[in-house]
Design a protein around this motif. Structure first.
Motif, PDB file in Angstrom:
ATOM      1  N   ALA A  72       0.847  -1.197   0.000  1.00 34.77           N
ATOM      2  CA  ALA A  72       0.000   0.000   0.000  1.00 34.77           C
ATOM      3  C   ALA A  72       0.884   1.251   0.000  1.00 34.77           C
ATOM      4  CB  ALA A  72      -0.926  -0.016   1.211  1.00 34.77           C
ATOM      5  N   SER A  73       0.259   2.404  -0.077  1.00 36.09           N
ATOM      6  CA  SER A  73       1.009   3.665  -0.160  1.00 36.09           C
ATOM      7  C   SER A  73       2.042   3.853   0.946  1.00 36.09           C
ATOM      8  CB  SER A  73       0.045   4.852  -0.205  1.00 36.09           C
ATOM      9  OG  SER A  73      -0.697   4.819  -1.402  1.00 36.09           O
ATOM     10  N   PRO A  74       1.707   3.602   2.229  1.00 34.29           N
ATOM     11  CA  PRO A  74       2.736   3.758   3.260  1.00 34.29           C
ATOM     12  C   PRO A  74       3.952   2.856   3.020  1.00 34.29           C
ATOM     13  CG  PRO A  74       0.579   3.711   4.259  1.00 34.29           C
ATOM     14  CD  PRO A  74       0.395   3.329   2.820  1.00 34.29           C
ATOM     15  N   SER A  75       3.707   1.643   2.578  1.00 33.85           N
ATOM     16  CA  SER A  75       4.797   0.716   2.270  1.00 33.85           C
ATOM     17  C   SER A  75       5.632   1.221   1.096  1.00 33.85           C
ATOM     18  CB  SER A  75       4.216  -0.662   1.961  1.00 33.85           C
ATOM     19  OG  SER A  75       5.219  -1.576   1.628  1.00 33.85           O
ATOM     20  N   ASN A  76       4.979   1.821   0.124  1.00 32.33           N
ATOM     21  CA  ASN A  76       5.691   2.370  -1.030  1.00 32.33           C
ATOM     22  C   ASN A  76       6.552   3.568  -0.632  1.00 32.33           C
ATOM     23  OD1 ASN A  76       4.554   0.422  -2.663  1.00 32.33           O
ATOM     24  ND2 ASN A  76       2.836   1.721  -3.240  1.00 32.33           N
ATOM     25  N   VAL A  77       6.063   4.396   0.283  1.00 31.56           N
ATOM     26  CA  VAL A  77       6.870   5.506   0.806  1.00 31.56           C
ATOM     27  C   VAL A  77       8.090   4.943   1.534  1.00 31.56           C
ATOM     28  CG1 VAL A  77       6.927   7.418   2.469  1.00 31.56           C
ATOM     29  CG2 VAL A  77       4.943   7.136   0.951  1.00 31.56           C
ATOM     30  N   ALA A  78       7.888   3.912   2.338  1.00 29.43           N
ATOM     31  CA  ALA A  78       8.998   3.289   3.065  1.00 29.43           C
ATOM     32  C   ALA A  78      10.034   2.718   2.105  1.00 29.43           C
ATOM     33  CB  ALA A  78       8.459   2.195   3.992  1.00 29.43           C
ATOM     34  N   ALA A  79       9.578   2.104   1.034  1.00 27.44           N
ATOM     35  CA  ALA A  79      10.507   1.544   0.044  1.00 27.44           C
ATOM     36  C   ALA A  79      11.364   2.647  -0.574  1.00 27.44           C
ATOM     37  CB  ALA A  79       9.737   0.794  -1.030  1.00 27.44           C
ATOM     38  N   ARG A  80      10.752   3.781  -0.853  1.00 28.43           N
ATOM     39  CA  ARG A  80      11.514   4.901  -1.420  1.00 28.43           C
ATOM     40  C   ARG A  80      12.525   5.440  -0.416  1.00 28.43           C
ATOM     41  NH1 ARG A  80       7.885   8.258  -5.603  1.00 28.43           N
ATOM     42  NH2 ARG A  80       6.719   6.500  -6.438  1.00 28.43           N
ATOM     43  N   LEU A  81      12.133   5.505   0.864  1.00 22.37           N
ATOM     44  CA  LEU A  81      13.051   5.980   1.896  1.00 22.37           C
ATOM     45  C   LEU A  81      14.256   5.064   2.028  1.00 22.37           C
ATOM     46  CD1 LEU A  81      10.818   7.135   4.888  1.00 22.37           C
ATOM     47  CD2 LEU A  81      12.114   8.552   3.306  1.00 22.37           C
ATOM     48  N   SER A  82      14.038   3.783   1.831  1.00 23.63           N
ATOM     49  CA  SER A  82      15.131   2.824   2.012  1.00 23.63           C
ATOM     50  C   SER A  82      16.224   2.986   0.960  1.00 23.63           C
ATOM     51  CB  SER A  82      14.591   1.392   1.998  1.00 23.63           C
ATOM     52  OG  SER A  82      14.158   1.028   0.709  1.00 23.63           O
ATOM     53  N   ARG A  83      15.941   3.737  -0.090  1.00 23.23           N
ATOM     54  CA  ARG A  83      16.925   3.946  -1.151  1.00 23.23           C
ATOM     55  C   ARG A  83      17.647   5.289  -1.037  1.00 23.23           C
ATOM     56  NH1 ARG A  83      12.619   1.179  -3.942  1.00 23.23           N
ATOM     57  NH2 ARG A  83      11.659   3.115  -4.623  1.00 23.23           N
TER      58      ARG A  83
END
Length: 130
Positions: A72-83
């Motif tokens: 979901a969107s929160p998970s997608n934001v987290a994925a971007r932060l991890s990079r």
């Protein structure tokens, strides 16, 4: 130096979990913050705010990001932060037992905390057969 904890969730979840954990423990042993993603938000547009939240909890030992729903969107934001360069580990399906377990193992390294978080969630789900 301790690991920071960032909850990235849908609205109404993250702040509530952090508030309850803080009340139960009286003081959170790890720097912790919630970043809630509005339902109609563009995840890419939220990246600067989410990155600022990540920097606030990072004390140099990395950040454990707990999200509510994988994909979901929160998970997608987290994925971007991890990079973005900060050492990050991510775990989805955040719950109060998960957060409490992480806080009770505050001395652990970033690479050890995902398994602890997942165990907190698994072991916190009890079927009462009575």
């Amino acid at each position: 130096m301790s690991v920071g904890v960032l909850l990235i969730t849908h609205e109404g979840i993250g702040h509530s979990l952090v508030a309850v954990a803080a009340r139960l423990l009286q003081k959170l042993p790890l720097p912790c913050e919630a970043f809630e993603v509005p339902f109609d938000a563009d995840p890419a547009a939220l990246l600067p705010q989410a990155s600022a939240a990540l920097r606030r909890v990072d004390q140099g030992a990395g950040v454990l990001i707990l999200t509510d729903l994988y994909g979901a969107s929160p998970s997608n934001v987290a994925a971007r932060l991890s990079r973005l360069g900060t050492p990050v580990r991510r775990v989805s399906a955040v719950s109060l037992p998960m957060l409490m377990r992480v806080m009770n193992y505050a001395e652990l390294e970033l690479d050890e905390l995902p398994a602890v978080a997942a165990a907190g969630s698994r072991n916190g789900a009890i079927t009462d057969d009575i």
